[in-house]
Design a protein around this motif. Structure first.
Motif, mmCIF file in Angstrom:
data_model
loop_
_atom_site.group_PDB
_atom_site.id
_atom_site.type_symbol
_atom_site.label_atom_id
_atom_site.label_comp_id
_atom_site.label_asym_id
_atom_site.label_seq_id
_atom_site.Cartn_x
_atom_site.Cartn_y
_atom_site.Cartn_z
ATOM 1 N N GLU B 235 0.856 -1.193 0.000
ATOM 2 C CA GLU B 235 0.000 0.000 0.000
ATOM 3 C C GLU B 235 0.888 1.238 0.000
ATOM 4 O OE1 GLU B 235 -3.246 -0.713 -0.149
ATOM 5 O OE2 GLU B 235 -4.275 1.190 0.189
ATOM 6 N N ALA B 236 0.457 2.270 -0.747
ATOM 7 C CA ALA B 236 1.266 3.491 -0.815
ATOM 8 C C ALA B 236 0.357 4.705 -0.874
ATOM 9 C CB ALA B 236 2.171 3.464 -2.039
ATOM 10 N N SER B 237 0.841 5.795 -0.299
ATOM 11 C CA SER B 237 0.106 7.056 -0.366
ATOM 12 C C SER B 237 0.674 7.912 -1.484
ATOM 13 C CB SER B 237 0.263 7.810 0.955
ATOM 14 O OG SER B 237 -0.351 7.087 1.992
ATOM 15 N N PHE B 238 -0.170 8.784 -2.028
ATOM 16 C CA PHE B 238 0.235 9.802 -3.004
ATOM 17 C C PHE B 238 0.667 9.221 -4.350
ATOM 18 C CE2 PHE B 238 1.416 11.574 1.253
ATOM 19 C CZ PHE B 238 0.447 12.572 1.310
ATOM 20 N N LEU B 239 0.366 7.945 -4.624
ATOM 21 C CA LEU B 239 0.720 7.382 -5.927
ATOM 22 C C LEU B 239 -0.546 7.138 -6.743
ATOM 23 C CD1 LEU B 239 3.499 4.708 -5.186
ATOM 24 C CD2 LEU B 239 3.709 7.179 -5.503
ATOM 25 N N THR B 240 -0.402 7.251 -8.063
ATOM 26 C CA THR B 240 -1.512 6.978 -8.976
ATOM 27 C C THR B 240 -1.530 5.501 -9.336
ATOM 28 O OG1 THR B 240 -0.104 7.304 -10.898
ATOM 29 C CG2 THR B 240 -1.231 9.253 -10.025
ATOM 30 N N GLU B 241 -2.612 5.101 -10.025
ATOM 31 C CA GLU B 241 -2.697 3.721 -10.529
ATOM 32 C C GLU B 241 -1.416 3.311 -11.248
ATOM 33 O OE1 GLU B 241 -6.278 1.970 -12.582
ATOM 34 O OE2 GLU B 241 -6.937 4.050 -12.583
ATOM 35 N N THR B 242 -0.995 4.159 -12.177
ATOM 36 C CA THR B 242 0.169 3.835 -13.009
ATOM 37 C C THR B 242 1.434 3.724 -12.176
ATOM 38 O OG1 THR B 242 -0.915 5.204 -14.652
ATOM 39 C CG2 THR B 242 1.336 4.519 -15.135
#
Lengths: 575, 575
Positions: B235-242
């Motif tokens: 899981e990550a914050s501030f990242l988009t799908e891509t």
């Protein structure tokens, strides 16, 4: 990724650079029309400034604490420097500001030490964990785990998994049970440790196993215990006690060096169990301070002090007698009595005079001072009970209390010791039988194998605990690999044939098919992290702990379930 | 350590060296009085030779398969070389030989492929795992896990733990329940995944989380399913799908390179869900072979074939018509019908003649051949049902069966694809309501947020699955981080206020306090290891699996427990 920096990274070397940051609003201030924003992420804080003429000014005025934002801007020199943070010489003149999410007023404060109750902290754990101090605990935990893993991989260990849904074996602590839906009335059990599985990995020939393993015990909780805990579980074939200890020493040294930049001096000293009890009254002595226990019967018996008639008297000298006020000594007396001693007595040497509860029995003052080696300002503390073990234990508790209360235990010092040469058995008075002091798979010392039946008390185990600052952080042993010795072990423990077959049948079987000599150890990760981060509360180093009463206050677990679920399991509850 | 080498290490460069080895006796042979021993450890095999005049000769004659021994000796050149093993040019002339443990005849053979039944293999799993092929599976598993971890750490992710004792939320699969002793009638539940906890790590600001996490589902077992399984949870914050997809691609590329020396071409291609259904009849298409589906209604409707009246007809061309015998086609017909299609029809082009069940309806042969682009030796397979979804799905199953049965799927080829642009909801006909296709925390596409209520069917999710060779090996999404959108989601799903509060109250609460945009993914470790080691049975890559009927045959779990244990839990069973 689109963000250019974390919030701890920018300094004077970046002046003039265009940057793109994100994070949480830690605080905002309006100073003469300029809006200053402390932007926080897990790495640190950067100050943003929004000028009144900026098109984002309206957005900036809407910001409140814990809003999530992203901002573009230019790194400029800061007027009033902040020496406390790495980015304290610069600030960001914002050119673009976007609110990613809003935030209501949080029930606990985030950016500072908060004095919310533990209950509120656990209920809003996701906010409690946002506090920098808690972030540090958990990031350290992650680093410690990884450093341990690195070292074990480096030493040719492989990480292997073991099942969580296992079989209930009601030795040791109480198992958590998981009802089987397919076989109503039958249960899986959550593992108290992967002990048997890791031994089977050795039987299977994998030679070097480790696992960061979750373990479970359905026991009442204490301050440093949780229902589930994590252990670093290690097992190796063809290694001796000393070789396994060396593996663990390298692992600890690597971890303390990497995470705390602390050098552990190797090899770690070893202390026989007997000596630990004799000198420290504990099988997990805190060696950051001295206060060694001694036996005083030889000295005191001739004085015929009624209090000590037929008692074993042990104690130690503490050199700050003045700190032990009457009130203090009363407290300590309660403590030793709570720990099953009969009495606490003392002799002080102040202004070259002996005083204290038993001073009047001392006829020859000079001889007494010489024999006890008392110095001006010393106090000799004496604990008594009917036997050596009880007296030693109570004196050990007293020693620990004095060490901790009067600053003898330096929190930044790490004193390791291996406790070795444990008894293989202890006698269970209540049930009138021998039980295994560690567990029934622990091997006796090679040269004492033949004594197991004829003199169980005399047999020492190939077992070892590792102790840090008075905490047992791990323990292990060489295991029995010979089927006949395992059989003898079960016989000495008085286990019936059916019980052996039912509980350990597969293991006894496994030993027949070419099991290599093997042994291992388990380290308590939670406790190690607690000691390395210098906190006293184990909940601080566990992201989502249960309360002392075994509840998850955030999720509200345990909880009732749908009757459909109970029906599927065919479970009813007794009134 | 005292052993000088593993059993795969010695070769001609060590000639004359004194060595010390240990391991298992794989086999012994007496050739003209010389005793030859194949000594095995987890790394390989070394041949020992004991001469008749040697003082250890008697010991050597006692050896049987699977005895554990240690041996000292000198590396000498071997008479008859063995090119199949790395140590095949040398042998050890033994000077000292000690038996560490004996072994009875094992119930399954160790040193070769054994054809013992699965039941016997699982009962004696510790012996089954000693077989080199099983050792390889589990060592690979360990390497794969570690490579994945390395890559995620390299990408600034931290590994964090989440509880195993959580709360039951009866959405999705069936939970395993753990009765609470302290609160009779209440239960903890084992996690189906750490989904909510990892989102809370994001709320808490940790930004990048991963965990090699154990998950549990109390569902009936299939060949590739176990009660407990391991997932790589990210899981990550501030990242988009891509951006999240790119993280996973780097991780997979690193892992395949490191463990198999296989290069994955990046970026991995992306395919919208619609296209996957249209062209492959599956949301997990196997792209190692073509056989693309097409719709044939435009072509066939004018022919007024009764079989296809009012049906959706889809199919594909396979170029080895001769392989599809009558018998084969009957089997395939059963297969498509089992998968809810109404019929399977075909047209073959052999010797420039059309044949097959619907050939007689084709008036203009040349036009038909031109429109279908049939070549000599081709067969056009046509599946029909009342709607597009059912037809596509059945045709997809048919495509997969033909691909696998006729060698189109190369086991050494790895074809990855991201399936993207999934619908957010699907309509549950039975309960006449919308349900979340992934889970209720999945975010809609940003530009379609406003459509969630007015046109749920049209809304696509920010969700993505990763597929390898026809297996879904992972799936994830961007999560809802705005409290109002989460509320809308629950409304569309028709959840009642109390249910929301009871099950997800803390999460809804958490979203109010500054939750960052975040998303993630979970990879199925067991399945990845299975595909990377090229086995079809997931039990091969799990050390201690349960049988299809959910039993551990070695430990005999689940099992009955002591009545004392049930009394403590206050549990009864319904008749």
């Amino acid at each position: 990724m689109k963000y250019t920096h974390h919030n701890n990274e920018l300094n004077r070397s970046h002046l003039g650079m265009s940057v793109y940051l994100k994070g949480w609003v830690a605080k905002t201030r309006n100073l003469g029309g300029l809006i200053f924003i402390d932007l926080r992420d897990k790495n640190g804080i950067t100050q943003l400034v929004v000028l009144p003429e900026n098109s984002n000014y309206d957005t900036a005025t809407r910001l409140k604490s814990e809003y999530v934002i992203e901002a573009k801007g230019k790194v400029i020199e800061r007027q009033s420097k902040n020496k406390n943070i790495s980015t304290g010489e610069i600030e960001i003149e914002v050119t673009e500001l976007i609110i990613l999410n809003e935030a209501e007023m949080t029930p606990i404060g985030i950016s500072h030490e908060d004095n919310a109750s533990e209950e509120v902290r656990l209920k809003y754990r996701y906010l409690d964990l946002r506090r920098p101090v808690m972030q540090n605990y958990l990031l350290k935990r992650s680093q410690i785990t990884q450093a341990i893993r690195e070292s074990l991989l480096e030493q040719a260990f492989n990480e292997f998994e073991t099942p969580i849904l296992g079989k209930s074996t009601p030795e040791g602590a109480r198992d958590f049970l998981v009802p089987s839906r397919i076989y109503p009335g039958e249960f899986y059990a959550l593992p108290q440790s992967p002990q048997i599985y890791k031994q089977l990995y050795m039987v299977a020939g994998f030679e070097r196993y480790f696992q960061i393993a979750r373990c479970f015990r359905d026991e009442d909780l204490r301050a440093d215990r949780q229902l589930e805990f994590t252990q670093i579980d290690v097992e190796a074939s063809f290694l001796t006690e000393t070789e396994i200890q060396a593996v663990i020493e390298r692992t600890l040294a690597h971890t303390f060096k990497k995470v705390l930049n602390h050098e552990i001096e190797l090899p770690i000293r070893k202390m026989p169990y007997d000596e630990a009890i004799r000198s420290y009254g504990s099988d997990k002595p805190d060696l950051r301070f001295d206060l060694k226990l001694q036996s005083y019967n030889d000295l005191l018996d001739p004085l015929q002090i009624p209090l000590f008639a037929d008692k074993v008297v042990r104690g130690f000298v503490f050199n700050e007698a003045e700190k032990l006020t009457r009130k203090e000594l009363d407290k300590l007396t309660l403590l030793v009595k709570k720990n099953h001693a009969d009495a606490l007595a003392f002799v002080k040497l102040i202004n070259n005079e002996l005083s204290g509860s038993i001073a009047k029995f001392i006829a020859n003052k000079d001889a007494f001072i010489e024999q006890t080696n008392l110095k001006e300002g010393d106090i000799l503390l004496l604990v008594s009970s009917s036997n050596y073990e009880k007296t030693s234990n109570a004196a050990g508790v007293l020693r620990k209390e004095i060490g901790e209360s009067f600053g003898l235990a330096n929190p930044n010092q790490f004193e390791f010791v291996w406790i070795v040469d444990w008894p293989l058995f202890e006698f269970d008075e209540e049930n009138n039988r021998f039980v295994a002091l560690h567990h029934p798979f622990t091997a006796p010392k090679e040269h004492q194998k033949h004594l197991m039946k004829e003199n169980p008390k005399a047999v020492m185990a190939q077992a070892y605990d590792i102790v840090l600052n008075g905490y047992e952080i791990g323990g292990g042993s060489i295991r029995i690999h010979e089927s006949s010795i395992q059989q003898t072990m079960f016989e000495v423990l008085g286990l019936e044939k059916e019980v052996i077959e039912d509980r350990f049948g597969f293991l006894v079987g496994a030993l027949k098919y070419g099991t290599p000599p093997h042994g291992g150890l388990a380290l308590g990760l939670d406790r190690i992290v607690m000691l390395m981060t210098n906190t006293k509360n184990i909940k601080d180093v566990i992201a989502f702990p249960k309360t002392q009463s075994a509840r998850d206050l955030m999720m509200q677990a345990p909880s009732g379930v749908d009757s459909k679920q109970l029906d599927e399991l065919k479970i009813d509850f007794k009134k």
